[in-house]
Design a protein around this motif. Structure first.
Motif, short mmCIF file in Angstrom:
data_model
loop_
_atom_site.label_atom_id
_atom_site.label_comp_id
_atom_site.label_asym_id
_atom_site.label_seq_id
_atom_site.Cartn_x
_atom_site.Cartn_y
_atom_site.Cartn_z
N ILE A 168 46.84 -2.59 127.87
CA ILE A 168 46.43 -3.41 129.01
C ILE A 168 45.42 -4.43 128.50
N VAL A 169 45.75 -5.71 128.65
CA VAL A 169 44.93 -6.79 128.11
C VAL A 169 44.26 -7.53 129.27
N GLU A 170 42.95 -7.65 129.20
CA GLU A 170 42.18 -8.25 130.28
C GLU A 170 42.35 -9.77 130.34
N PRO A 171 41.99 -10.39 131.49
CA PRO A 171 42.10 -11.85 131.63
C PRO A 171 41.33 -12.59 130.54
N ASN A 172 41.91 -13.72 130.09
CA ASN A 172 41.28 -14.64 129.14
C ASN A 172 41.13 -14.08 127.74
N LEU A 173 41.67 -12.88 127.50
CA LEU A 173 41.41 -12.23 126.22
C LEU A 173 42.70 -11.85 125.51
N ASP A 186 44.58 -16.10 133.39
CA ASP A 186 43.86 -15.69 134.60
C ASP A 186 44.22 -14.27 135.02
N ALA A 187 45.24 -13.70 134.40
CA ALA A 187 45.75 -12.39 134.82
C ALA A 187 45.55 -11.33 133.75
#
Length: 248
Positions: A129-134, A157-158
């Motif tokens: 699971i990869v967080e927004p902007n990263l 953004d997602a």
């Protein structure tokens, strides 16, 4: 980031590093009228801080700053009755990566589950699971071409899910998911495993056999070209959603 948040995250990092643990929990309790003490715990041990009052608002702002992430919201069955709004957070690491264009800071921020086959101890599936902007794990080793493709097609953004398992994968970019799905995946792959929770997230159940309560890789599912397989104990299962429903 203001001075208050800087002090808070610095102290959290220091205490986590000392405990060799990069996750912490926060909750509050009701002890009487106008008396609502808060607790921030590392490895189950309450910690003290120079700030007199730490709130959820502080932690939400640290999440927005990208230095911590929310990984779990506890249900009533998972906490003591005197604990309210208990949540688990994780520190986020930042990594400097050298690219041919120069030095670019890639924030590697992801939650990764990689169950192992109970027969050969090889990887069965990878759930990230990869967080927004990263960026996902391993992004610091990508070629410039792959990094540029990721930047082009990823909606930053997602939050994104990257998945590969016995039944296939969802590509190098992955799929956007909401917070509800994120928390359900984390819950499904946190021990003790519950088959119905895993099944709700992935058709192939990430190689999990609900009869054996074990994970098996594609080899030990003896998967056929049609997407059907049997575990080492003979329990049958469809691993490919385009083939057929499960056959017991």
């Amino acid at each position: 980031m203001n001075e208050r948040l800087h002090v808070l995250i610095s102290e959290i990092r220091e205490k986590c590093e000392k405990a060799n643990c990069f996750e912490f929990e926060y909750h509050w309790e009701f002890w009487g009228v106008m008396w609502y003490p808060w607790f921030l715990e590392i490895n189950g041990k309450p910690e003290s801080f120079s700030l007199n009052d730490i709130s959820y608002d502080d932690l939400e702002k640290l999440c927005e700053e990208g230095v911590i992430e929310l990984v779990k919201e506890y249900s009533d069955d998972e906490k003591h009755k005197e604990e309210f709004d208990k949540k688990k957070y994780r520190l986020v690491k930042k990594i400097d990566v050298s690219l041919s264009q120069g030095i670019e800071e890639l924030n590697i921020k992801s939650i990764c589950f990689e169950p192992m086959c109970s027969e050969c101890n090889n990887s069965v599936a990878k759930i990230e699971i990869v967080e927004p902007n990263l960026y996902p794990k391993g992004a610091n080793e990508w070629s410039n071409e792959k990094l540029n493709q990721y930047k082009k097609f990823r909606n930053f953004d997602a939050t994104y899910l990257l998945y590969s398992g016995p039944g296939g994968n969802n590509g190098e970019i992955g799929d956007a998911i909401n917070l509800k799905r994120k928390l359900r995946i984390i819950d499904a792959f946190t021990k003790p495993y519950i088959a119905s929770k895993i099944r709700d997230q992935f058709y192939d159940m990430a190689g999990y056999c609900d009869s054996c309560c074990e994970f098996y890789c594609s080899k030990h599912w003896s998967s056929s070209s049609f997407g059907y397989g049997k575990c080492p104990k003979g329990h049958g299962k469809s691993l490919d959603p385009h083939w057929s429903p499960d056959i017991e």
